[in-house]
Design a protein around this motif. Structure first.
Motif, PDB file in Angstrom:
ATOM      1  N   GLU A  22      -2.218   6.565   6.991  1.00 54.83           N
ATOM      2  CA  GLU A  22      -2.028   5.164   6.640  1.00 54.83           C
ATOM      3  C   GLU A  22      -0.764   5.133   5.782  1.00 54.83           C
ATOM      4  O   GLU A  22      -0.710   5.770   4.725  1.00 54.83           O
ATOM      5  CB  GLU A  22      -3.230   4.632   5.867  1.00 54.83           C
TER       6      GLU A  22
ATOM      7  N   VAL B 220       1.503   3.072   3.519  1.00 53.80           N
ATOM      8  CA  VAL B 220       1.442   1.830   2.733  1.00 53.80           C
ATOM      9  C   VAL B 220       2.784   1.592   2.041  1.00 53.80           C
ATOM     10  O   VAL B 220       3.321   2.480   1.386  1.00 53.80           O
ATOM     11  CB  VAL B 220       0.281   1.881   1.700  1.00 53.80           C
TER      12      VAL B 220
ATOM     13  N   ALA C 209      -0.145  -4.255  -6.800  1.00 49.90           N
ATOM     14  CA  ALA C 209      -1.414  -4.972  -6.566  1.00 49.90           C
ATOM     15  C   ALA C 209      -2.451  -3.928  -6.150  1.00 49.90           C
ATOM     16  O   ALA C 209      -2.110  -2.765  -5.899  1.00 49.90           O
ATOM     17  CB  ALA C 209      -1.247  -6.014  -5.455  1.00 49.90           C
ATOM     18  N   GLY C 210      -3.707  -4.343  -6.081  1.00 52.77           N
ATOM     19  CA  GLY C 210      -4.770  -3.498  -5.538  1.00 52.77           C
ATOM     20  C   GLY C 210      -4.912  -2.168  -6.243  1.00 52.77           C
ATOM     21  O   GLY C 210      -4.885  -2.086  -7.474  1.00 52.77           O
ATOM     22  N   SER C 211      -5.021  -1.093  -5.450  1.00 57.95           N
ATOM     23  CA  SER C 211      -5.329   0.233  -6.014  1.00 57.95           C
ATOM     24  C   SER C 211      -4.239   0.712  -6.980  1.00 57.95           C
ATOM     25  O   SER C 211      -4.532   1.477  -7.901  1.00 57.95           O
ATOM     26  CB  SER C 211      -5.518   1.253  -4.889  1.00 57.95           C
TER      27      SER C 211
ATOM     28  N   TYR D  32      -1.585   7.977   2.979  1.00 58.96           N
ATOM     29  CA  TYR D  32      -3.015   8.295   2.838  1.00 58.96           C
ATOM     30  C   TYR D  32      -3.469   8.969   4.125  1.00 58.96           C
ATOM     31  O   TYR D  32      -2.990   8.618   5.216  1.00 58.96           O
ATOM     32  CB  TYR D  32      -3.834   7.017   2.628  1.00 58.96           C
TER      33      TYR D  32
ATOM     34  N   ASP E 171     -10.264   8.039   3.075  1.00 61.59           N
ATOM     35  CA  ASP E 171      -8.798   7.834   3.199  1.00 61.59           C
ATOM     36  C   ASP E 171      -8.051   8.246   1.927  1.00 61.59           C
ATOM     37  O   ASP E 171      -7.424   7.409   1.246  1.00 61.59           O
ATOM     38  CB  ASP E 171      -8.463   6.349   3.499  1.00 61.59           C
TER      39      ASP E 171
ATOM     40  N   ASP F 198       2.295  -6.153  -0.088  1.00 57.76           N
ATOM     41  CA  ASP F 198       2.205  -4.775   0.424  1.00 57.76           C
ATOM     42  C   ASP F 198       1.663  -4.818   1.844  1.00 57.76           C
ATOM     43  O   ASP F 198       1.208  -5.870   2.316  1.00 57.76           O
ATOM     44  CB  ASP F 198       1.355  -3.882  -0.506  1.00 57.76           C
TER      45      ASP F 198
ATOM     46  N   LYS G 290      -0.100  -2.071   5.204  1.00 57.87           N
ATOM     47  CA  LYS G 290      -0.497  -0.739   5.699  1.00 57.87           C
ATOM     48  C   LYS G 290      -0.114  -0.634   7.169  1.00 57.87           C
ATOM     49  O   LYS G 290      -0.420  -1.537   7.946  1.00 57.87           O
ATOM     50  CB  LYS G 290      -2.009  -0.569   5.517  1.00 57.87           C
TER      51      LYS G 290
ATOM     52  N   ASP H 144      -5.362  -8.737   7.463  1.00 53.03           N
ATOM     53  CA  ASP H 144      -6.361  -7.703   7.132  1.00 53.03           C
ATOM     54  C   ASP H 144      -5.679  -6.468   6.558  1.00 53.03           C
ATOM     55  O   ASP H 144      -6.306  -5.679   5.848  1.00 53.03           O
ATOM     56  CB  ASP H 144      -7.110  -7.253   8.399  1.00 53.03           C
ATOM     57  N   ASN H 145      -4.413  -6.271   6.934  1.00 51.66           N
ATOM     58  CA  ASN H 145      -3.726  -5.019   6.603  1.00 51.66           C
ATOM     59  C   ASN H 145      -2.554  -5.197   5.652  1.00 51.66           C
ATOM     60  O   ASN H 145      -1.717  -4.311   5.524  1.00 51.66           O
ATOM     61  CB  ASN H 145      -3.213  -4.348   7.887  1.00 51.66           C
ATOM     62  N   CYS H 146      -2.448  -6.398   5.086  1.00 54.36           N
ATOM     63  CA  CYS H 146      -1.354  -6.599   4.134  1.00 54.36           C
ATOM     64  C   CYS H 146      -1.815  -7.596   3.076  1.00 54.36           C
ATOM     65  O   CYS H 146      -2.882  -8.200   3.202  1.00 54.36           O
ATOM     66  CB  CYS H 146      -0.103  -7.102   4.848  1.00 54.36           C
TER      67      CYS H 146
HETATM   68  P1  TMP Z   1      -4.630  -0.739  -1.678  1.00 52.06           P
HETATM   69  O1  TMP Z   1      -4.179  -1.658  -2.753  1.00 52.06           O
HETATM   70  O2  TMP Z   1      -6.127  -0.742  -1.512  1.00 52.06           O
HETATM   71  O3  TMP Z   1      -4.070   0.644  -1.809  1.00 52.06           O
HETATM   72  O4  TMP Z   1      -4.074  -1.334  -0.301  1.00 52.06           O
HETATM   73  C1  TMP Z   1      -2.697  -1.432  -0.049  1.00 52.06           C
HETATM   74  C2  TMP Z   1      -2.486  -2.199   1.244  1.00 52.06           C
HETATM   75  O5  TMP Z   1      -3.023  -1.498   2.341  1.00 52.06           O
HETATM   76  C3  TMP Z   1      -3.157  -3.578   1.265  1.00 52.06           C
HETATM   77  O6  TMP Z   1      -2.284  -4.475   1.929  1.00 52.06           O
HETATM   78  C4  TMP Z   1      -4.401  -3.382   2.071  1.00 52.06           C
HETATM   79  C5  TMP Z   1      -4.015  -2.277   3.019  1.00 52.06           C
HETATM   80  N1  TMP Z   1      -5.115  -1.385   3.367  1.00 52.06           N
HETATM   81  C6  TMP Z   1      -5.600  -1.367   4.669  1.00 52.06           C
HETATM   82  O7  TMP Z   1      -5.116  -2.090   5.536  1.00 52.06           O
HETATM   83  N2  TMP Z   1      -6.612  -0.512   4.972  1.00 52.06           N
HETATM   84  C7  TMP Z   1      -7.168   0.313   4.063  1.00 52.06           C
HETATM   85  O8  TMP Z   1      -8.091   1.077   4.395  1.00 52.06           O
HETATM   86  C8  TMP Z   1      -6.663   0.276   2.714  1.00 52.06           C
HETATM   87  C9  TMP Z   1      -7.255   1.165   1.643  1.00 52.06           C
HETATM   88  C10 TMP Z   1      -5.642  -0.589   2.409  1.00 52.06           C
END
Ligand code: TMP
Ligand code: ADP
Length: 255
Positions: free
Chosen positions: A95, A97, A103-105, A126, A134, A180, A182, A202-204
């Protein structure tokens, strides 16, 4: 002589957000976008009618945009509502990123402030493995895994930065701040790297620049579900409305 029409084959794989089906052409797969939203590695799941078709439409526009900018992707055309045609790839279990803002993690792992700009954008890798959750990869762990050559790794990074740059710029013009995203990549039959999976909220993370910075209404992505804010399908509708104004006319294919 007539070319035989493409038809749907067996279910190849069911993931958390999509189903992959074979077609009568082994070089093509049909992807069905599901109406489910999952968080915490699939432990938390709900059905949100309309979400699948929105993610499919948004992804089709963005893949088309990237193809037009010269970036190879798996996208081959839009089928019916919520369905697209792709090239089946040998996926690289990474993955990738890209982070334009904190933001987030990242907020839990580095001393950063929410929304803090990251220049140049931060690229994190990841290992895509549900059972292991992951995990974040260091350079040494990536080398130990031996899943990409150093040439592929540098190609992948160049492509990921190009995707981020293009999307950040184009979405910015629609008052959507790309915080951000992924990305996933795979190799096609000739070994070429292609962008795969989906390009959807779903992925950003996408923040609405037309809303005030502190308003929860600013969040237009899957964080609405992760944070229990509700209104996810309405937010995805809003993104789709703005992205359709790009009028990129993704290729359509009829089954
Ligand atoms: P994070 O803040 O959880 O690290 O996520 C960073 C970006 O990646 C956010 O846009 C969500 C995306 N993401 C996924 O699409 N799938 C995943 O499994 C994870 C952990 C994050
Ligand atoms: P998850 O695997 O997280 O449950 P999905 O439901 O979105 O997610 O499933 C999509 C799966 O298909 C992912 O494992 C992804 O890596 C893989 N994939 C995406 N694009 C392609 C492709 N073109 N060829 C083969 N596999 C793909």
């Amino acid at each position: 002589m007539d070319t035989p029409a493409l038809a749907l084959g067996s279910l190849l794989h069911e993931g958390k957000a999509k189903r992959f089906h074979a077609t009568t052409d082994p070089r093509l797969c049909a992807v069905e976008f599901k109406d489910t939203a999952t968080a915490s590695n699939g432990r938390h799941q709900v059905r949100l009618p309309g979400k699948g078709k929105l993610n499919c439409r948004i992804s089709a526009q963005l893949f088309t945009l990237l193809e037009q900018s010269g970036l190879p992707t798996h996208f081959q055309g839009l089928l019916g509502d919520g369905w697209m045609l792709v090239r089946p790839l040998r996926m690289i279990p990474l993955e990738v990123v890209l982070r334009n803002r904190a933001a987030g993690s990242l907020l839990r792992q580095l001393p950063t402030v929410a929304g803090q700009q990251l220049e140049p954008p931060l690229l994190d890798l990841y290992f895509k493995d549900d059972a292991l959750g992951d995990p974040f990869l260091s350079e040494a762990r990536l080398a130990t895994l031996n899943i990409v050559t150093s040439r592929e790794r540098s190609q992948l990074e160049t492509m990921a930065r190009q995707v981020n740059r293009t999307l950040h710029q184009v979405l910015g013009k629609l008052a959507l701040d790309l915080v951000d995203l992924k990305l996933e990549f795979g190799r096609d039959a000739s070994g070429q790297l292609r962008l795969a999976d989906e390009l959807s909220p779903d992925n950003c993370r996408l923040w609405d620049e037309r809303q005030s910075p502190d308003s929860p209404g600013r969040i237009l992505d899957k964080d609405r579900f992760r944070q229990g804010l509700g209104g996810l399908v309405d937010a995805y509708e809003e993104i789709n409305r703005r992205i359709q104004t790009l009028d990129l006319k993704p290729r359509r294919v009829w089954l």
